[in-house]
Design an enzyme around this catalytic site. Sequence first.
Site, PDB file in Angstrom:
ATOM      1  N   ASP A  66       6.920  -8.990   5.540  1.00  0.00           N
ATOM      2  CA  ASP A  66       7.332  -7.770   4.827  1.00  0.00           C
ATOM      3  C   ASP A  66       8.163  -8.048   3.565  1.00  0.00           C
ATOM      4  OD1 ASP A  66       6.708  -7.409   7.561  1.00  0.00           O
ATOM      5  OD2 ASP A  66       7.750  -5.481   7.632  1.00  0.00           O
ATOM      6  N   HIS A  97       7.443  -6.560  11.135  1.00  0.00           N
ATOM      7  CA  HIS A  97       8.230  -5.319  11.296  1.00  0.00           C
ATOM      8  C   HIS A  97       9.709  -5.537  11.593  1.00  0.00           C
ATOM      9  CE1 HIS A  97       9.368  -1.191  12.173  1.00  0.00           C
ATOM     10  NE2 HIS A  97       9.741  -1.542  13.377  1.00  0.00           N
ATOM     11  N   HIS A 102       2.066  -5.187  13.636  1.00  0.00           N
ATOM     12  CA  HIS A 102       3.324  -4.621  13.137  1.00  0.00           C
ATOM     13  C   HIS A 102       3.988  -3.854  14.274  1.00  0.00           C
ATOM     14  CE1 HIS A 102       5.745  -3.762   9.610  1.00  0.00           C
ATOM     15  NE2 HIS A 102       5.983  -2.578  10.139  1.00  0.00           N
ATOM     16  N   ASN A 158       4.491   0.799   9.429  1.00  0.00           N
ATOM     17  CA  ASN A 158       4.921   2.182   9.645  1.00  0.00           C
ATOM     18  C   ASN A 158       5.358   2.899   8.365  1.00  0.00           C
ATOM     19  OD1 ASN A 158       7.019   0.125  10.164  1.00  0.00           O
ATOM     20  ND2 ASN A 158       8.407   1.858  10.361  1.00  0.00           N
ATOM     21  N   HIS A 159       5.584   2.158   7.271  1.00  0.00           N
ATOM     22  CA  HIS A 159       5.953   2.817   6.005  1.00  0.00           C
ATOM     23  C   HIS A 159       4.773   2.942   5.043  1.00  0.00           C
ATOM     24  CE1 HIS A 159      10.042   2.817   7.329  1.00  0.00           C
ATOM     25  NE2 HIS A 159      10.097   1.499   7.403  1.00  0.00           N
TER      26      HIS A 159
HETATM   27 FE   LIG Z   1       9.048  -3.853   7.391  1.00  0.00          FE
HETATM   28 FE   LIG Z   2       7.886  -1.727   9.687  1.00  0.00          FE
END
Ligand SMILES: [Fe+2]
Ligand SMILES: [Fe+2]
Length: 258
Positions: A8, A175, A150, A67-68
């Site tokens: 990430d 994540h 993730h 998730n984003h």
């Molecule tokens: Fe992240």
């Molecule tokens: Fe995340």
Amino acid sequence: MRLLFVGDVVGGPGRRALESLLPDLRSERSLDFVVVNGENSAGGLGITEKIASGWLASGVDAITLGNHAYKHRDVYPYLDREERIVRPANYPMGNPGRGHTVVERDGMRLGVVNLSGTVFLDAARSPFAEADAVLADLRGKADHVLVDFHAEATSEKVAMGWHLDGRVTACLGTHTHVPTADARVLPGGTAYITDVGMTGPRGGVIGVRKEQSIRGFVTHMNERYETSEDDPWLMGVLVRCSESMKADSIEQVLLPAA
Ligand SMILES: [Fe+2]
Ligand SMILES: [Fe+2]
């Protein structure tokens, strides 16, 4: 085949760490494929077309999310249009974007799959059944498959590694933004790590300025969260393979951006 997967990328500090370290890594490690998780690349949350298209133009082969993925509405048409960026496959079917893709370089086909955990995270369908469905679809279409799982819970991630062992080249966790010390090739030949970590500021709290995060935990009041600038690192893994759908080794890449 040598594949670098980058965890990430968080905000400007993460993007600068990636952009400054990737060219040397590419030549020193003779990388064939580079896949980057970009779910936190725009201001700490989400991604924009400008960031994603810039990476792809600079030679990144594929981008995964999490998730984003849907933080920035402007990116939705791009997620539909650009085949080299994937959001979790087990999100609702009609959502913008796709959950898996195949990218090709020098005649080698790499399947890239993004899945979301369901423990402490929301997804529409089980990532385990979804992984099976995606692999059925990829059969005969890819020489190697990388799964970016993730997810939050270590148990769910370890279980996914075993679920996919022998069926994909790599099952790599993202994540949590903190790298784990369990990178290994599982007995069936799948490279596995619970979390590769983030490419971002190690001097914050999983990417956020530490003063703000601490104040949030201490006061339980609404807090503004901005990306920390403190001590950015690139965190990822290098997977080496010779046989199709099997990894020979997995090695963590943890580098300060100096
Ligand atoms: Fe992240
Ligand atoms: Fe995340």
